[in-house]
Design an enzyme around this catalytic site. Structure first.
Site, PDB file in Angstrom:
ATOM      1  CD  GLU A  48      39.164  48.937  42.514  1.00  0.00           C
ATOM      2  OE1 GLU A  48      38.611  48.591  43.448  1.00  0.00           O
ATOM      3  OE2 GLU A  48      39.305  49.204  40.904  1.00  0.00           O
ATOM      4  CD1 TRP A  99      42.503  47.206  35.780  1.00  0.00           C
ATOM      5  CD2 TRP A  99      44.616  47.913  36.282  1.00  0.00           C
ATOM      6  NE1 TRP A  99      43.471  47.156  36.995  1.00  0.00           N
ATOM      7  CE2 TRP A  99      45.079  46.926  37.639  1.00  0.00           C
ATOM      8  CE3 TRP A  99      46.017  48.358  35.889  1.00  0.00           C
ATOM      9  CZ2 TRP A  99      46.261  47.775  38.272  1.00  0.00           C
ATOM     10  CZ3 TRP A  99      47.508  47.948  36.728  1.00  0.00           C
ATOM     11  CH2 TRP A  99      46.620  47.604  38.153  1.00  0.00           C
ATOM     12  CG  ASP A 100      41.710  42.548  35.948  1.00  0.00           C
ATOM     13  OD1 ASP A 100      41.666  43.670  35.720  1.00  0.00           O
ATOM     14  OD2 ASP A 100      41.440  41.551  37.231  1.00  0.00           O
ATOM     15  CE  LYS A 104      40.719  45.388  46.450  1.00  0.00           C
ATOM     16  NZ  LYS A 104      38.977  46.354  45.170  1.00  0.00           N
ATOM     17  CD  GLN A 105      44.392  46.107  42.975  1.00  0.00           C
ATOM     18  OE1 GLN A 105      43.023  46.346  44.207  1.00  0.00           O
ATOM     19  NE2 GLN A 105      44.645  45.983  41.632  1.00  0.00           N
TER      20      GLN A 105
HETATM   21  C1  BGC Z   1      40.804  45.019  41.841  1.00  0.00           C
HETATM   22  C2  BGC Z   1      41.038  45.609  39.760  1.00  0.00           C
HETATM   23  C3  BGC Z   1      40.809  45.033  39.273  1.00  0.00           C
HETATM   24  C4  BGC Z   1      39.207  44.602  39.469  1.00  0.00           C
HETATM   25  C5  BGC Z   1      39.017  42.909  38.412  1.00  0.00           C
HETATM   26  C6  BGC Z   1      39.477  44.409  42.045  1.00  0.00           C
HETATM   27  O1  BGC Z   1      39.070  44.109  42.970  1.00  0.00           O
HETATM   28  O2  BGC Z   1      41.310  45.891  42.634  1.00  0.00           O
HETATM   29  O3  BGC Z   1      42.279  46.506  40.285  1.00  0.00           O
HETATM   30  O4  BGC Z   1      40.759  45.928  38.066  1.00  0.00           O
HETATM   31  O5  BGC Z   1      39.486  43.861  40.456  1.00  0.00           O
HETATM   32  O6  BGC Z   1      40.260  41.884  38.908  1.00  0.00           O
END
Ligand code: BGC
Length: 775
Positions: free
Chosen positions: A488, A357-358, A600-601
């Protein structure tokens, strides 16, 4: 965190050879051109620690899945971009001694990535065990002008002896992926042909049967004059090479030029692959290394013209943003709608080179603003073409009637991830794909895209949400159970605010687009109804879900709740963590992470970033003040969203602080993981932090707006934008903003609350609203 890269505005420079840093540098100094890429491995033999990596876009292998506990719905195999033939190989021996930087004394080592002209330069002096010393210079690039071509020039100069150099120039396809699930090699040989100074190796991937022909041609020079030593052909399985000997006097410079080409069956018929490769190699050879390099510099100059960000007063920041832009264009050029942007690009194996999804959530804005619309459009078309697979993917999970669930990780449209909490639960990704369509149309005004492709995707996504929600008798609302949000560090939660918001927004947007089509092109609308077996009743169902969607919130604090029950967690903030706890994902058990409140984000904040127009500033502030202190930013995607929101909240110091965490993430190996590859997708976030954060750029009601500030340390920054045919250069100084229109397209735009009419080739400066023609 490391600090060994020398500051320079246009170059990435490493001085001195430290084998412990080699894998990090191999990532940082990577090369690519959107069609192929490689880590900065050495040309000559190296027996030290290294991650060998050459990658060809779109050529993948479905590696059989490996899991501890199989769950229905997991994919049987996971596609990976594979390590491809290494075309740079040069085995160098000096009077029988191998030149191997792990075995010799190295001095004056320097690696330089020239971002302005797009090449990698390495030089060093090596003293061998025998005492013989040579100085070496190696330069190479992957051509952005002709993306099937690459070239290298390698020069050796004996410093204290006369002797015989024996060189084997080779292409080695007997390589494997470090992340191969069963230690399997993914390639088999189709053909190896050596004709004089040319060599061709054609390999085929097992299972997927992609074929790639890697061809090369060598030219040899002594002190600048071409020489023709006798070449001995070397053939092994998946290996072609030519060995020759050359007598070199002290201080004579011996040079080998190697032009190479990688042609894949994705772009050429298999039976013609080698013939076509020969043509490309021979043309490139006739052109010559210098001319190819000039062409490379010219092609990069065009890219920089459209995308450069100039920062005055801070060399480290300048170097960082150019590095990010450079790597983004090395990864994706937008020429081919079958290709996408892996989180590590062509710089490592992690994340399998697949699409996340990035792309939609982070990368799209960069390509929208720095390239012609066709480039960003191709990213959307990529998903459009995979719609059938997304529908199949949803069917496997029990959905029906054309509902689509796009995979969390994919190469060819099939899911490439097999952890239940992500594969089955991180469904918010569907929302990002719909949002990207909206974002693209908002920026470009290409509404035809919606009619031709977009609506089909939106309907399928809306159908998924319609089936994924369920009515709660208790709440008298629609709820979404068992999900993982962008954060996550929480799994299987109910009513993740962001996911519920996304679901409901997708339903609304799909309806709006459908009704728009009905009003404007009734005929086309009828055709689509038929094609999709779409009943208008669906629109009513969607509207009802939107009306009745449940959003967890806490009225006392005035915040949205990340998910049901979030407030039951032990109320800690990142300040309570010690250095020994970080990063949580390496130091704590998963169980402890899940029970904690740490994020996490961006999660709630990701939603507020996407839909900021729907919320007042105070609501955004309350949520930011609540969630940011609980966020550990352990995804590289996290700081940029926080930087943009902090800028919006006029918290300039924090906006800059978050920016710093994203900008030099890889150059300074901030998270100690650069050796696995670069964080390509978060590099687009760095760009967003400057353009959307510091410059406050937005598109509202079809117009560009700016709400700029200048970070304290900077004297000024300026950047270019392509917007609806206009080419603008925007400069922000302590005195204000100056916008130059470098095209003939006139437009209306806003700086803060004031509107300006900007004619073709005119410029404006704030504080002085007079529009002056450019001189
Ligand atoms: C992030 C995801 C991301 C993936 C790839 C993961 O660490 O939590 O949001 O899509 O890394 O960059």
């Amino acid at each position: 965190m490391k600090n060994y890269i020398k500051a320079n505005e246009w170059k990435i420079i490493e001085e001195g050879f430290d084998p412990h840093l080699n894998k990090i540098s191999e990532s940082i100094f990577s090369l690519g051109n959107g069609r192929m890429g490689q880590r900065a491995n050495f040309e000559e033999t190296y027996t030290g620690d290294t991650l060998q990596g050459n990658y060809i876009a779109g050529v993948y292998y479905p590696d059989k899945t490996r899991v501890g506990w199989w769950k229905n719905g997991y994919p049987e195999s996971l596609a990976k971009v594979i390590n491809a033939a290494n075309w740079i190989g040069l085995n160098v021996t000096i009077d029988g001694e191998t030149l191997d930087l792990a075995q010799v004394q190295v001095s004056d080592f320097k690696r330089e990535l020239n971002m302005r002209e797009g090449y990698l330069l390495r030089s060093f002096t090596a003293r061998l065990k025998s005492g013989k010393a040579v100085s070496v210079t190696a330069r190479r690039f992957c051509s952005i002008a002709n993306d099937e071509v690459a070239a290298l020039r390698y020069s050796i100069r004996p410093l204290n002896f006369r002797g015989t150099l024996t060189i084997t120039a080779f292409t080695d396809g007997d390589v494997k992926n470090q992340d191969s699930n069963y230690g399997e090699k993914f390639w088999e040989e189709v053909d190896g042909t050596i004709i004089g100074n040319e060599a061709y190796l054609t390999l085929r991937t097992k299972k997927t049967a992609f074929e790639v022909c890697t061809g090369s041609s060598i030219s040899i020079f002594k002190d600048g004059s071409e020489v023709q030593p006798e070449l001995e052909a070397i053939r092994k399985d998946k290996y072609v090479g030519q060995t020759f000997h050359i007598d070199c006097g002290q201080h004579e410079i011996f040079t080998i030029d190697k032009v190479a080409a990688n042609l894949s069956s994705e772009n050429h018929p298999k039976p013609l692959l080698m013939e076509r490769c020969k043509q490309v190699v021979q043309t490139a050879r006739a052109f010559g290394f210098e001319a190819l390099l000039n062409e490379q510099a010219k092609a990069w100059a065009v890219k920089w013209q459209e995308s450069d960000i100039l920062i005055e007063g801070d060399v480290a920041a300048q170097q960082a943003i150019r590095f990010n832009i450079f790597q983004l264009f090395q990864t994706y050029t937008g020429k081919d709608d079958r290709l996408n942007i892996g989180p590590k690009g062509f710089t490592g194996e992690k994340y399998g080179g697949s699409t996340f999804w990035d792309t939609e959530a982070y990368c799209l804005p960069f390509y929208l603003a720095t390239a012609e619309p066709a480039v960003a459009r191709n990213l959307l078309i990529y998903r459009y073409k995979q719609l059938g697979k997304a529908i199949e993917n949803a069917e496997k999970l029990g959905f029906s009637h054309g509902a689509a669930l796009y995979p969390m990780v994919t190469m060819n449209g099939e899911e490439c991830h097999n952890e239940w909490e992500i594969t089955f639960e991180e469904i918010h990704r569907n929302g990002a794909i719909a949002f990207a369509i909206y974002n693209y149309v908002r920026y470009t005004n290409d509404t035809a895209y919606l009619q031709e492709y977009g609506l089909e995707v939106l309907v399928a996504i809306a159908r998924f949400w319609k089936q994924r929600v369920n009515w709660s008798n208790d709440k008298h609302r629609y709820v979404i159970l068992g999900v993982t949000g962008p954060n996550e560090y929480e799994n299987n939660v109910d009513n993740n605010w962001y996911t519920n918001l996304m679901a409901s927004w997708c339903l609304k947007y799909a309806s709006e687009v459908a009704l728009g089509l009905k009003a404007q092109q009734p005929q086309k609308y009828m055709e689509l109804l038929k094609k999709l077996d779409f009943k208008e009743k669906e629109l009513a169902d969607w509207a009802y879900i939107v009306e009745k969607m449940y959003y967890p919130q806490d009225s006392k604090r005035g915040i949205f709740l990340q998910q049901d029950g979030y407030l039951d967690k032990e109320p800690l903030t990142v300040k309570h963590l010690s250095a020994a706890d970080r990063p949580l994902n390496q130091k704590w058990s998963w169980d402890r992470i899940l029970r904690s409140c740490f994020i996490k984000q961006a999660d709630v904040l990701q939603g507020l970033y996407f839909f900021e127009e729907d919320y007042d500033l105070e609501t955004i502030r309350r949520n930011f003040d609540y969630y940011e202190p609980r966020t550990v930013h352990e995804s590289s995607l996290s700081p940029c969203v926080h930087s943009i929101l902090a800028a919006k909240l006029n918290d300039e110091a924090r906006a800059y602080e978050f920016y710093l965490r994203t900008a030099r993430l890889d150059l300074d190996d901030y998270n100690n993981d650069t050796e696995d590859g670069l964080h390509i997708t978060s590099m687009a976030g760095t760009w967003m932090s400057i353009v959307e954060g510091f410059a406050g750029m937005r598109v509202r009601n079809g117009q560009l707006q700016f709400n700029p500030f200048l970070p304290g340390k900077w004297e000024s920054f300026s950047f270019s934008l392509i917007f609806r045919g206009a080419r603008l250069n925007i400069k922000i100084t302590e005195h204000g903003i100056r916008i130059k229109n470098e095209s003939m397209v006139s437009l209306t735009l806003k700086v803060r609350e004031t509107s300006y009419q900007l004619a073709g080739y005119a410029e404006i400066e704030t504080g002085d609203s007079v529009i002056r023609p450019l001189v």
